[in-house]
Design a protein around this motif. Sequence first.
Motif, mmCIF file in Angstrom:
data_model
loop_
_atom_site.group_PDB
_atom_site.id
_atom_site.type_symbol
_atom_site.label_atom_id
_atom_site.label_comp_id
_atom_site.label_asym_id
_atom_site.label_seq_id
_atom_site.Cartn_x
_atom_site.Cartn_y
_atom_site.Cartn_z
ATOM 1 N N ASN A 37 0.815 -1.209 0.000
ATOM 2 C CA ASN A 37 0.000 0.000 0.000
ATOM 3 C C ASN A 37 0.856 1.269 0.000
ATOM 4 O OD1 ASN A 37 -2.187 -1.862 1.885
ATOM 5 N ND2 ASN A 37 -2.909 -0.824 0.066
ATOM 6 N N ASN A 38 1.859 1.287 -0.833
ATOM 7 C CA ASN A 38 2.760 2.431 -0.877
ATOM 8 C C ASN A 38 2.589 3.230 -2.168
ATOM 9 O OD1 ASN A 38 3.939 1.488 1.548
ATOM 10 N ND2 ASN A 38 5.339 0.188 0.393
ATOM 11 N N ASN A 39 2.748 4.559 -2.045
ATOM 12 C CA ASN A 39 2.805 5.455 -3.198
ATOM 13 C C ASN A 39 1.551 5.403 -4.071
ATOM 14 O OD1 ASN A 39 5.522 6.181 -2.462
ATOM 15 N ND2 ASN A 39 6.173 4.235 -3.359
ATOM 16 N N ASN A 40 0.401 5.227 -3.446
ATOM 17 C CA ASN A 40 -0.870 5.291 -4.154
ATOM 18 C C ASN A 40 -1.416 6.716 -4.124
ATOM 19 O OD1 ASN A 40 -1.284 2.348 -4.695
ATOM 20 N ND2 ASN A 40 -1.218 2.262 -2.464
ATOM 21 N N ILE A 41 -2.287 7.031 -5.080
ATOM 22 C CA ILE A 41 -2.950 8.330 -5.131
ATOM 23 C C ILE A 41 -4.460 8.102 -5.137
ATOM 24 C CG2 ILE A 41 -3.357 10.399 -6.517
ATOM 25 C CD1 ILE A 41 -0.514 10.091 -7.611
ATOM 26 N N ILE A 42 -5.153 8.767 -4.230
ATOM 27 C CA ILE A 42 -6.615 8.734 -4.176
ATOM 28 C C ILE A 42 -7.091 10.172 -4.319
ATOM 29 C CG2 ILE A 42 -8.645 8.069 -2.847
ATOM 30 C CD1 ILE A 42 -6.772 6.172 -1.261
ATOM 31 N N ARG A 43 -7.799 10.479 -5.407
ATOM 32 C CA ARG A 43 -8.125 11.877 -5.668
ATOM 33 C C ARG A 43 -9.481 12.005 -6.374
ATOM 34 N NH1 ARG A 43 -3.436 12.387 -10.343
ATOM 35 N NH2 ARG A 43 -4.592 11.281 -11.987
ATOM 36 N N ASN A 44 -10.064 13.195 -6.214
ATOM 37 C CA ASN A 44 -11.279 13.562 -6.959
ATOM 38 C C ASN A 44 -12.399 12.535 -6.789
ATOM 39 O OD1 ASN A 44 -9.707 15.716 -8.071
ATOM 40 N ND2 ASN A 44 -8.929 14.310 -9.634
ATOM 41 N N THR A 45 -12.508 11.997 -5.599
ATOM 42 C CA THR A 45 -13.433 10.886 -5.336
ATOM 43 C C THR A 45 -14.430 11.266 -4.244
ATOM 44 O OG1 THR A 45 -12.003 9.121 -6.137
ATOM 45 C CG2 THR A 45 -13.503 8.548 -4.353
ATOM 46 N N ILE A 46 -15.664 10.802 -4.401
ATOM 47 C CA ILE A 46 -16.734 11.044 -3.429
ATOM 48 C C ILE A 46 -17.041 9.742 -2.693
ATOM 49 C CG2 ILE A 46 -19.160 11.686 -3.141
ATOM 50 C CD1 ILE A 46 -18.860 13.376 -5.710
ATOM 51 N N VAL A 47 -17.074 9.811 -1.371
ATOM 52 C CA VAL A 47 -17.539 8.709 -0.524
ATOM 53 C C VAL A 47 -18.719 9.242 0.273
ATOM 54 C CG1 VAL A 47 -16.995 7.167 1.394
ATOM 55 C CG2 VAL A 47 -15.261 7.646 -0.353
ATOM 56 N N ARG A 48 -19.865 8.581 0.153
ATOM 57 C CA ARG A 48 -21.072 9.108 0.803
ATOM 58 C C ARG A 48 -22.016 7.974 1.197
ATOM 59 N NH1 ARG A 48 -25.476 8.683 -2.462
ATOM 60 N NH2 ARG A 48 -25.130 8.460 -4.719
ATOM 61 N N THR A 49 -22.960 8.294 2.079
ATOM 62 C CA THR A 49 -24.104 7.447 2.389
ATOM 63 C C THR A 49 -23.667 6.045 2.816
ATOM 64 O OG1 THR A 49 -25.187 8.662 0.577
ATOM 65 C CG2 THR A 49 -26.452 6.913 1.649
ATOM 66 N N ILE A 50 -22.858 6.024 3.867
ATOM 67 C CA ILE A 50 -22.542 4.770 4.547
ATOM 68 C C ILE A 50 -23.442 4.707 5.774
ATOM 69 C CG2 ILE A 50 -20.754 3.443 5.710
ATOM 70 C CD1 ILE A 50 -18.704 4.817 3.941
ATOM 71 N N THR A 51 -24.361 3.759 5.810
ATOM 72 C CA THR A 51 -25.437 3.815 6.788
ATOM 73 C C THR A 51 -25.279 2.870 7.975
ATOM 74 O OG1 THR A 51 -26.752 2.175 5.608
ATOM 75 C CG2 THR A 51 -27.071 4.478 5.005
ATOM 76 N N ARG A 52 -24.671 1.717 7.808
ATOM 77 C CA ARG A 52 -24.479 0.737 8.873
ATOM 78 C C ARG A 52 -25.781 0.101 9.358
ATOM 79 N NH1 ARG A 52 -19.977 0.216 11.294
ATOM 80 N NH2 ARG A 52 -20.851 -1.858 11.363
ATOM 81 N N SER A 53 -26.889 0.402 8.778
ATOM 82 C CA SER A 53 -28.150 -0.177 9.216
ATOM 83 C C SER A 53 -28.118 -1.697 9.091
ATOM 84 C CB SER A 53 -29.300 0.377 8.381
ATOM 85 O OG SER A 53 -30.522 -0.200 8.770
ATOM 86 N N GLY A 54 -28.440 -2.379 10.185
ATOM 87 C CA GLY A 54 -28.475 -3.840 10.170
ATOM 88 C C GLY A 54 -27.149 -4.507 10.448
ATOM 89 N N HIS A 55 -26.097 -3.719 10.686
ATOM 90 C CA HIS A 55 -24.775 -4.282 10.961
ATOM 91 C C HIS A 55 -24.303 -3.785 12.322
ATOM 92 C CE1 HIS A 55 -24.547 -5.755 6.841
ATOM 93 N NE2 HIS A 55 -25.065 -4.599 6.495
ATOM 94 N N THR A 56 -23.478 -4.574 13.004
ATOM 95 C CA THR A 56 -23.167 -4.290 14.403
ATOM 96 C C THR A 56 -21.723 -3.890 14.664
ATOM 97 O OG1 THR A 56 -22.732 -6.640 14.789
ATOM 98 C CG2 THR A 56 -24.967 -5.835 15.214
ATOM 99 N N GLN A 57 -20.842 -3.901 13.673
ATOM 100 C CA GLN A 57 -19.494 -3.428 13.903
ATOM 101 C C GLN A 57 -19.530 -1.961 14.301
ATOM 102 O OE1 GLN A 57 -18.005 -4.994 9.998
ATOM 103 N NE2 GLN A 57 -16.177 -5.401 11.195
ATOM 104 N N GLY A 58 -18.647 -1.576 15.238
ATOM 105 C CA GLY A 58 -18.769 -0.262 15.842
ATOM 106 C C GLY A 58 -17.943 0.831 15.225
#
Length: 208
Positions: A37-58
């Motif tokens: 996981n070295n020298n990667n580029i993450i750009r111009n990206t949208i992350v949205r609407t993570i709801t967790r409904s029905g799941h129990t990880q905290g």
Amino acid sequence: CATYGIYLAGANCIIDECEIYDVYTGGIHCYKESGGNNNNIIRNTIVRTITRSGHTQGYVFGMLIGGSGNKAYNNLIYDLDVSGAPSGEAGFVVGGTGNKIWNNTIANSSALTYSIKLDGSNTEVRNNLAFGNGGNTLSNQSSGLVQSNNLFGTNPLFVNLSGNNFALTASSPPRNAGIAIPDVTTDITGLSRPQGAAYDIGAYEYDE
């Protein structure tokens, strides 16, 4: 519903202009404790609407970044919610060493404990904007942190916060309040930086 939108366990990759939503733990997982996981580029990206409904990880996160020499910039993270789970987490969780977090916007995520959480070393955090979250803060448990020109918790006067339009307005405090970053020549929409006297803070540059 998937756990992650993208699970990256490699090096020298580019994630660009993606939109990730309706997953239940994290948008992008770029973290490998045993190396990689070295020298990667993450750009111009949208992350949205993570709801967790029905799941129990905290926990929930927008992007989890480890490894070394990774760069995340011009990303928008919003509407992260842990309904039904015991706790929140962060828009960005950053470990590893020498990772760069630049010109990102984290907003409208009332469940988040922190906007950015650091536990690596020599992380650089510049020109980031956080507002409307449960925790509009940076949690630093790392060493060698370099940070400047971030805006956490101050109303940025978006075009329409409730409507999830996070573009800046003429009176926005983030305008011309950033520092020049040679790698970041445009904003999330492709508009060149800077438009005014200096870079704007966050994923969006105000169109002068």
